[in-house]
Motif scaffolding. Structure first.
Motif, short mmCIF file in Angstrom:
data_model
loop_
_atom_site.label_atom_id
_atom_site.label_comp_id
_atom_site.label_asym_id
_atom_site.label_seq_id
_atom_site.Cartn_x
_atom_site.Cartn_y
_atom_site.Cartn_z
N LEU A 9 13.04 -32.98 22.87
CA LEU A 9 13.66 -34.24 22.46
C LEU A 9 13.84 -34.32 20.95
N ALA A 10 13.14 -33.45 20.20
CA ALA A 10 13.18 -33.52 18.74
C ALA A 10 14.32 -32.73 18.12
N LEU A 11 15.03 -31.92 18.92
CA LEU A 11 15.95 -30.95 18.35
C LEU A 11 17.36 -31.50 18.19
N SER A 12 18.05 -31.05 17.12
CA SER A 12 19.44 -31.43 16.87
C SER A 12 20.27 -30.22 16.51
N SER A 13 21.50 -30.39 15.93
CA SER A 13 22.43 -29.27 15.82
C SER A 13 23.15 -29.13 14.49
N SER A 14 23.69 -27.87 14.25
CA SER A 14 24.68 -27.53 13.24
C SER A 14 25.35 -26.25 13.70
N TYR A 15 26.08 -25.55 12.85
CA TYR A 15 26.89 -24.42 13.34
C TYR A 15 26.46 -23.09 12.78
N SER A 16 26.75 -22.00 13.53
CA SER A 16 26.40 -20.65 13.12
C SER A 16 27.63 -19.79 12.91
N SER A 17 27.44 -18.61 12.30
CA SER A 17 28.53 -17.68 12.04
C SER A 17 28.56 -16.61 13.12
N ALA A 18 29.49 -15.66 13.00
CA ALA A 18 29.69 -14.64 14.02
C ALA A 18 28.49 -13.72 14.17
N GLN A 19 27.79 -13.44 13.11
CA GLN A 19 26.51 -12.74 13.19
C GLN A 19 25.56 -13.43 12.24
N ASP A 20 24.39 -13.74 12.71
CA ASP A 20 23.51 -14.60 11.91
C ASP A 20 22.06 -14.14 12.01
N LEU A 66 7.52 -23.30 14.78
CA LEU A 66 8.56 -23.43 13.77
C LEU A 66 9.89 -23.59 14.50
N VAL A 67 10.67 -24.58 14.10
CA VAL A 67 11.92 -24.93 14.78
C VAL A 67 13.08 -24.87 13.80
N LEU A 68 14.13 -24.18 14.20
CA LEU A 68 15.37 -24.17 13.44
C LEU A 68 16.41 -24.98 14.22
N LYS A 69 16.83 -26.10 13.66
CA LYS A 69 17.82 -26.96 14.30
C LYS A 69 19.20 -26.50 13.85
N LYS A 70 19.85 -25.72 14.70
CA LYS A 70 21.12 -25.11 14.33
C LYS A 70 21.94 -24.83 15.57
N ARG A 71 23.21 -25.18 15.55
CA ARG A 71 24.07 -24.90 16.70
C ARG A 71 24.58 -23.47 16.60
N ILE A 72 24.38 -22.72 17.67
CA ILE A 72 24.79 -21.32 17.75
C ILE A 72 25.80 -21.18 18.87
N TYR A 189 27.15 -23.96 28.86
CA TYR A 189 26.19 -23.08 28.19
C TYR A 189 26.67 -22.50 26.86
N ARG A 190 27.76 -23.00 26.33
CA ARG A 190 28.32 -22.35 25.15
C ARG A 190 27.41 -22.42 23.93
N TYR A 191 26.75 -23.54 23.73
CA TYR A 191 26.03 -23.75 22.48
C TYR A 191 24.51 -23.82 22.67
N ILE A 192 23.80 -23.08 21.82
CA ILE A 192 22.37 -23.28 21.63
C ILE A 192 22.20 -24.27 20.49
N ASP A 193 21.37 -25.27 20.66
CA ASP A 193 21.19 -26.29 19.64
C ASP A 193 19.96 -26.08 18.76
N ALA A 194 19.04 -25.24 19.18
CA ALA A 194 17.87 -24.98 18.36
C ALA A 194 17.15 -23.73 18.84
N VAL A 195 16.44 -23.11 17.92
CA VAL A 195 15.60 -21.94 18.20
C VAL A 195 14.20 -22.26 17.68
N ALA A 196 13.18 -21.84 18.42
CA ALA A 196 11.81 -22.09 17.98
C ALA A 196 10.94 -20.86 18.20
N ILE A 197 9.96 -20.71 17.32
CA ILE A 197 8.93 -19.67 17.41
C ILE A 197 7.61 -20.38 17.67
#
Length: 220
Positions: A9-20, A66-72, A189-197
């Motif tokens: 519930l804490a996660l949000s989004s932004s955009y990524s590049s072709a290889q990141d 650790l959470v990265l809030k980023k749209r991929i 399923y196009r977008y991932i909104d966050a990645v976490a470790i």
């Protein structure tokens, strides 16, 4: 509701590049990742191991990530690659139960869906202490909306790097269901909104040490 529901519930989004490269250990890029503490604090720090910059995680009866809030965009970069290793295997925990829901190493991939994220889905790539490599099960706390995938299992070696690659887009379709057409799957399923470790041992009350190499999304 334990840490998984709170994390989703804490996660949000932004955009990524072709290889990141999401981490680029050895630089300040990891500072973009936010700390999420649920039960005690796992210590994450950049270190040099065998001459390479990596992330070390030290858990002592703790659960934080650790959470990265980023749209991929998985249409552009469907593959994830990473390396990881552990210093000691956790005992044979009953990971399909709440009492055994601990992992020496794991990576979350989150898709937000619905109002307030109530239909949020997450793949959880884990280093299992009790399951064989390739096993899949529902998360003990959240259920079918979080799929646990044993990327490394009980037979994996300690103090050894493993390099992993997964087609995240195909994993989403396989484990959360084919929507019946390529268009419907892309919409779902196009977008991932966050990645976490996360390295956590709060349920078992044990300690774990693990290492993560760079996490990279790519087209192939």
């Amino acid at each position: 509701m334990k840490r998984y529901a709170l994390l989703l519930l804490a996660l949000s989004s932004s955009y990524s590049s072709a290889q990141d490269n999401l981490t680029a250990f050895g630089t300040d890029k990891i500072e973009q990742w936010e700390k999420e503490v649920f039960s005690g604090e796992t210590v994450y720090e950049q270190v040099s191991l065998e001459g390479e910059p990596v992330l070390r995680a030290l858990s002592n009866k703790s659960a934080s990530g650790l959470v990265l809030k980023k749209r991929i965009d998985l249409q552009q970069t469907p593959f994830i690659q990473w390396r990881w290793r552990i210093s000691k295997q956790l005992p044979n925990l009953k990971e399909q139960t709440k009492a055994g829901d601990d992992y020496a190493a794991r990576i979350y991939l989150v898709i937000e869906d619905g109002f307030m994220g109530l239909k949020t889905k997450a793949l959880n790539y884990v280093w299992s202490s009790s399951q064989v490599q390739g096993s899949v099960w529902n998360n003990a706390y959240v259920g079918e909306n979080v799929k646990m995938l044993a990327i490394q299992g009980q037979s994996a070696s300690t103090h050894q790097w493993y390099s992993e690659q997964r087609n995240v887009y195909q994993d989403m379709i396989r484990y959360f269901g084919d929507k019946g057409s390529s268009e419907a799957n892309l919409e779902a399923y196009r977008y991932i909104d966050a990645v976490a470790i996360m390295t956590d041992t709060d349920n078992s009350g044990l300690a774990a040490e693990s290492y993560y190499g760079d996490i990279v999304f790519s087209a192939e």
